[in-house]
Motif scaffolding. Sequence first.
Motif, mmCIF file in Angstrom:
data_model
loop_
_atom_site.group_PDB
_atom_site.id
_atom_site.type_symbol
_atom_site.label_atom_id
_atom_site.label_comp_id
_atom_site.label_asym_id
_atom_site.label_seq_id
_atom_site.Cartn_x
_atom_site.Cartn_y
_atom_site.Cartn_z
ATOM 1 N N ASP A 45 -34.719 -49.618 4.019
ATOM 2 C CA ASP A 45 -33.604 -49.597 5.164
ATOM 3 C C ASP A 45 -32.318 -48.933 4.343
ATOM 4 N N PRO A 46 -31.991 -47.658 4.717
ATOM 5 C CA PRO A 46 -30.877 -47.071 4.113
ATOM 6 C C PRO A 46 -29.558 -48.096 4.373
ATOM 7 N N SER A 47 -29.499 -48.737 5.439
ATOM 8 C CA SER A 47 -28.393 -49.357 5.651
ATOM 9 C C SER A 47 -27.833 -50.479 4.743
ATOM 10 N N LEU A 48 -28.957 -51.046 4.117
ATOM 11 C CA LEU A 48 -29.116 -52.008 2.957
ATOM 12 C C LEU A 48 -28.337 -51.427 1.705
ATOM 13 N N SER A 49 -27.518 -52.219 0.954
ATOM 14 C CA SER A 49 -27.198 -51.759 -0.400
ATOM 15 C C SER A 49 -28.452 -51.624 -1.260
ATOM 16 N N GLN A 50 -28.375 -50.862 -2.182
ATOM 17 C CA GLN A 50 -29.469 -50.516 -3.162
ATOM 18 C C GLN A 50 -29.780 -52.013 -3.837
ATOM 19 N N ARG A 58 -37.681 -55.701 -3.092
ATOM 20 C CA ARG A 58 -38.938 -55.160 -3.609
ATOM 21 C C ARG A 58 -39.464 -56.146 -4.679
ATOM 22 N N ASN A 59 -38.514 -56.677 -5.359
ATOM 23 C CA ASN A 59 -38.865 -57.565 -6.581
ATOM 24 C C ASN A 59 -39.606 -59.016 -6.042
ATOM 25 N N ILE A 60 -38.890 -59.365 -4.836
ATOM 26 C CA ILE A 60 -39.391 -60.290 -4.315
ATOM 27 C C ILE A 60 -41.081 -60.185 -3.674
ATOM 28 N N VAL A 99 -29.560 -54.952 -2.822
ATOM 29 C CA VAL A 99 -30.543 -55.796 -1.776
ATOM 30 C C VAL A 99 -31.836 -55.330 -1.437
ATOM 31 N N ARG A 100 -31.907 -54.027 -1.479
ATOM 32 C CA ARG A 100 -33.326 -53.381 -1.351
ATOM 33 C C ARG A 100 -34.100 -53.579 -2.715
ATOM 34 N N ASP A 101 -33.538 -53.638 -3.603
ATOM 35 C CA ASP A 101 -34.089 -53.798 -5.144
ATOM 36 C C ASP A 101 -34.689 -55.335 -5.063
ATOM 37 N N GLY A 112 -44.642 -57.927 6.016
ATOM 38 C CA GLY A 112 -44.402 -56.691 6.301
ATOM 39 C C GLY A 112 -43.335 -56.193 6.821
ATOM 40 N N LEU A 113 -42.491 -57.079 7.513
ATOM 41 C CA LEU A 113 -41.272 -56.777 8.067
ATOM 42 C C LEU A 113 -40.100 -56.696 7.067
ATOM 43 N N LEU A 114 -40.402 -57.601 6.083
ATOM 44 C CA LEU A 114 -39.354 -58.021 5.051
ATOM 45 C C LEU A 114 -39.463 -56.744 4.041
#
Length: 661
Positions: free
Chosen positions: A81-86, A93-95, A88-90, A73-75
């Motif tokens: 998290d807007p501080s992370l690059s798109q 999500r994929n993982i 990284v965020r994508d 859930g934390l992951l």
Amino acid sequence: MINFIQKLSLSAIIISISSNLYGQVDKEKYNPSYHFYPSGDPTGLFYKDGLYYNNWGTASSSDFVHWNLTESGLLRRKAFDPSLSQKVRDSIRNISRLGGSGTIVVDEKNTSGLGINGNPPLISFWHNDSEPWGNQVIGLAFSNDKAKTWTRYEKYPILDINSREFRDPKVFWHEPTNKWVMAIGWAEVAKIKFFSSSNLIDWEFMSDFGPYGAVEGVWECVDLFPLAIDNDPNNIKWVLSISVQPLSGQYFIGDFDGTRFTIDSEFAMDLKKDDYKPLGEVLFDFERGLDDWKMEGTAFIESPSSQALLYQGAVMGKEGLFFANSHHDRGRSTGKIISPVFRITKDHINFLAGGNHIPNDLSINLLVDEKIVRSQTGNNSGGLQWTGWNVSEFKGENARIEIVDKAPNGAILADHFLMCDDLALIAEREKAFWVDYGPDFFAVRAWNNYAKNEDRAVWIGWMGSWRYGGKEPVRGIQSIPRKVELKSFSEGVRLLQTPIKELQGLRGKHLTVAGETFEGIWNPKKLNPSKNSYELIVDFENIDADEFGIKIGVGNNQQTIIGYNISEEKLYVDRRDSGLDDFISLFPQINEGPLKNRSNHLRLHIFVDNCSVEVFANDGETVISSKIYPDPSSVGIELFSNLGEVKVNRLEMWELESITQ
């Protein structure tokens, strides 16, 4: 404990619902205090190593009430998290992404062969849409680290019946036949399909159940589990539940032998109904195409339709084979169709209507002298429902019907226009055994397994509605957890729901009021909650009134009425003046359910939590769950009794502590 609302930013967690669904910005005053939130359908509910897990293992609890985010859930929260690059965020999500709602099982015997080091793996089952036609198929993933990470199984899909309405798998181990069972709702025909497997990977079809009860809405989110009748372990029946869009869910009682669910004959007899259709002269039924209708634009270019179009949900309740449908090009096209001229010869025009609720942009209109004199939009459901107009003032005049789609997204549905003497019977609910008679209890599911010393069945539902889920201020909470039981009555065995005892741990300030016999309005001055977050128990007896009950959230010209009508033997919740409701015109309404007056006594057990009210009548014989949006200062409580006296024997209230710290 970290702030619960921050911890459970399930917009980053819930897979089946868009992250945009949970933007709360200026609506935080309505946020719940003690409900699991935000959330969509309860999904992937399981128990392991002393903890109960919710929503694909992203939150855990030891008591079904207080929840903590797990590592997964934390992951998943980091994906937003807007501080992370798109990028990284994508990647996060994929993982972490699985699919639509479904089941997690603990494969204790490692029948799948996917466990390692002698530890049983977690196996998840979910659905996804497949290209190019949007068919829904079932996938499998496994985890060997308590749902922290998931690995998709190489065989995908593991089940595909070539249907666009095949989702929300329920999987469990059936010990008597030593095999796994999967139950899935098949919405296109209001059925539930059963499959079996020895290894959780290869599945064989066993049987179908249905249609029974409410069949004009989309069937999804099935559950199936055994329960003792009257707590007698020697008298076991199986409960089969299925959610029915856009309302709540219905249940069936019967036997399951590992292959087929057989409904009890007496239970089935109570579900028999007459197929309703108004009597009248057919104006238009679309069985011969669009006849002489004129068409503008492209929205109706695939009309009349015999079934749902590409990427359109199942359409239920049509009359005959064909209906008007503007969902061409996935609902992105616009246009209208206009009927030939006809003469109004009777007092009413009745017809079937459905589709999205967008007044003016999606509409079925009656034209007299080329002016719109009556109009009907969709009902935000997958079903066509009878509706109608009183047109007596236009008798003898010429008229036309136009069906209009001016919306860039969405569709309007229509079928079977009749000229009638009487207005159509407009019934919100079909005859069925409904789990909940409120508008906001959907996708109900029980935990798939429990601690060894736990003998209860506990389930929860999504408190929301597909009719307005994307528009209301608080767009996704789970209900309070409920204990589910079967009890014998003179009319047969029925399902009861009661709040679990662990909720008592939230009780804070306690207020009691001495009994009172009254008629009219009684306003106990001692009953003055400081907030709309409380539990209330009221016992009525010696009833001599026609109608009585309690009003909550009173103030600022707001109130929610919880009442009982003696002659009709109906419990109801009236939220027409409950508070904020201007986000959609479908929200203000009265919801009612049957409740027998067995002993001239009524007990109401009520849970209020800022944006919701859940009412359990007579130990859960009838339940109504509803979202409401009173102003935080509207905290008044009044009791009422109309046309006669009623005695309040017990009146207790506890303010409930927040699970946010």
